[in-house]
Write a protein that holds these residues in place. Structure first.
Motif, mmCIF file in Angstrom:
data_model
loop_
_atom_site.group_PDB
_atom_site.id
_atom_site.type_symbol
_atom_site.label_atom_id
_atom_site.label_comp_id
_atom_site.label_asym_id
_atom_site.label_seq_id
_atom_site.Cartn_x
_atom_site.Cartn_y
_atom_site.Cartn_z
ATOM 1 N N TYR A 136 -21.390 -18.636 11.484
ATOM 2 C CA TYR A 136 -20.765 -19.734 12.230
ATOM 3 C C TYR A 136 -19.622 -20.346 11.434
ATOM 4 O O TYR A 136 -18.543 -20.603 11.972
ATOM 5 N N PHE A 141 -16.873 -22.772 12.912
ATOM 6 C CA PHE A 141 -17.791 -23.841 13.302
ATOM 7 C C PHE A 141 -17.966 -24.800 12.135
ATOM 8 O O PHE A 141 -17.941 -24.382 10.977
ATOM 9 N N TYR A 160 -24.005 -27.388 15.026
ATOM 10 C CA TYR A 160 -22.666 -26.935 14.643
ATOM 11 C C TYR A 160 -21.788 -26.998 15.888
ATOM 12 O O TYR A 160 -22.289 -26.877 17.014
ATOM 13 N N LEU A 162 -17.557 -26.023 17.479
ATOM 14 C CA LEU A 162 -16.244 -25.434 17.328
ATOM 15 C C LEU A 162 -15.395 -25.896 18.502
ATOM 16 O O LEU A 162 -15.768 -25.703 19.651
#
Length: 164
Positions: A136, A141, A160, A162
């Motif tokens: 990630y 992320f 997480y 993004l």
């Protein structure tokens, strides 16, 4: 998406048994699921009603990975607005790791979320899933600690995100 004879596509109901086998096998085999969570991991048909199931196939057509992409609804769990998508239950066959399968599945989720007009993808992950965290972070992320949560006592999950 195609890469080195690897394809990522929408799952077919004929794939559901293999997805259940992979998901339950990886989560229980790596001690990442409490026994009470196993029925949810095995309920692929139920997941398919609430998410877009994607599979990664090797050159012979065998399902070697899967993920549930949530573009709307409560199955996203950590989504907070209609601008967010989530993915859950990312799993790669243990014998096939290191071939970019997880990355291909995540990238497919990102592409589909963008195409659906989403502005952010969020996910929650167990602190023990360190290989997933590295993936990630490599894809951009970042941690969203203010959204970390505990679905059941003793299970603390990290979030997480993004921005797309």
């Amino acid at each position: 998406m195609t890469s080195s004879a690897l394809t990522v596509e929408a799952a077919d109901p004929a794939d559901f048994a293999r997805i259940a086998e992979l998901t339950v096998g990886v989560y229980t085999g790596e001690h990442l699921a409490e026994p009470g969570y196993v029925p949810q991991l095995a309920d692929v048909a139920g997941r398919a009603d609430r998410a877009e199931l994607l599979v990664a196939r090797d050159g012979s057509g065998t399902v070697v990975g899967s993920v549930a992409l949530v573009l709307a609804g409560d199955f996203g769990e950590v989504t907070e607005s209609a601008d967010e998508a989530a993915f859950r239950m990312l799993v790669v066959d243990r014998s096939q790791r290191g071939r970019g399968i997880g990355e291909a599945l995540v990238r497919a989720c990102l592409d589909r979320a963008r195409a659906a007009g989403k502005h952010r993808v969020v996910l929650s992950t167990d602190p023990r899933m360190t290989a997933a965290h590295r993936l990630y972070e490599r894809l951009g992320f970042t941690r969203l600690p203010e959204r970390d949560w505990t679905p059941v006592p003793g299970v603390d999950l990290r979030v997480y995100s993004l921005d797309l």
